[in-house]
Design an enzyme around this catalytic site. Sequence first.
Site, PDB file in Angstrom:
ATOM      1  N   PRO A  49       0.830  -1.215   0.000  1.00 43.39           N
ATOM      2  CA  PRO A  49       0.000   0.000   0.000  1.00 43.39           C
ATOM      3  C   PRO A  49       0.859   1.257   0.000  1.00 43.39           C
ATOM      4  O   PRO A  49       1.812   1.357   0.763  1.00 43.39           O
ATOM      5  CB  PRO A  49      -0.785  -0.100   1.313  1.00 43.39           C
ATOM      6  CG  PRO A  49      -0.550  -1.451   1.864  1.00 43.39           C
ATOM      7  CD  PRO A  49       0.686  -1.997   1.215  1.00 43.39           C
ATOM      8  N   GLU A  50       0.546   2.183  -0.891  1.00 39.02           N
ATOM      9  CA  GLU A  50       1.225   3.475  -0.939  1.00 39.02           C
ATOM     10  C   GLU A  50       0.227   4.536  -0.450  1.00 39.02           C
ATOM     11  O   GLU A  50      -0.853   4.184   0.024  1.00 39.02           O
ATOM     12  CB  GLU A  50       1.704   3.749  -2.373  1.00 39.02           C
ATOM     13  CG  GLU A  50       2.615   2.635  -2.900  1.00 39.02           C
ATOM     14  CD  GLU A  50       3.098   2.861  -4.328  1.00 39.02           C
ATOM     15  OE1 GLU A  50       3.204   4.024  -4.756  1.00 39.02           O
ATOM     16  OE2 GLU A  50       3.373   1.867  -5.021  1.00 39.02           O
TER      17      GLU A  50
END
Length: 272
Positions: free
Chosen positions: A2-3
């Site tokens: 996840p960014e």
Amino acid sequence: MPELPEVESIRRAIAPALEGRRLERVEIFDPRLVRPFEPIEVVVELEGEVVTAVDRRGKYLIVRFESGRALLIHLRMTGTLRAGALDGDPHRRALLTLDDGTHVAYKDVRRFGTWLLLEPGELDPYLAARLGEEPLLPAFTAKRLGERLAGRRAPLKAALLDQRTLAGLGNIYVDEALWYARLQPLREAGTLEPQELRRLHRAIRKALELGVARQGSTLSDYRLPDGSSGSMQREFRAYGRTGEPCDRCGRELAKTRVGGRSTWYCPRCQAV
Ligand SMILES: [Zn+2]
């Protein structure tokens, strides 16, 4: 992994369930989550805390409590918060029971995620030592980006992946931003001209804002708190598109490696 857009999407979806609630019961099933502390040490401190806000900084989720403490959650590869108890889910690593009887579960297939409970006053210095600019805030400007990149010999992509340059970018959104900016991922970071910095600044914002609007990219494990998927993967211009035509010029997109990370770009419109 996840960014920023994925973490922000999780934050927006789970915040209403947590804000204003007291942690009635806390169960930590996986000791790795809170190392070097023992789960019981963290549980006794968390139980009874009242959540005032769920914030985000870079790729961190910040659960703020009335006491001034904060629980800093890093999802790493596959962590996520889910609404509901997730009974029977083998990847459930922790469970919060709230004072209204509802549950929020922490799920993590690869088990790299971390929970760190910080005392009042510890959060800001902890984050300041690890994170650079927050790219969606007004304070992040092309000029600030230029200051962060000035004098750096590293490839542009590597400099942007460094969380001390900008907080929240990872492999996907760096490739997307460089495609929008028409910049070569291997370009030496400190050599950008002012107009290139302005293009890159706009491109970073554009890629991240699109990612947030699409609630992140679901490639394998990432899910929103209700179990649904993000749709940013349908908008990719560069990431993962080896051999497909560039949406701007039609040339086949190429794949290379920068700093050990797979990297996609257009050899024609990202030539310099
Ligand atoms: Zn192109």
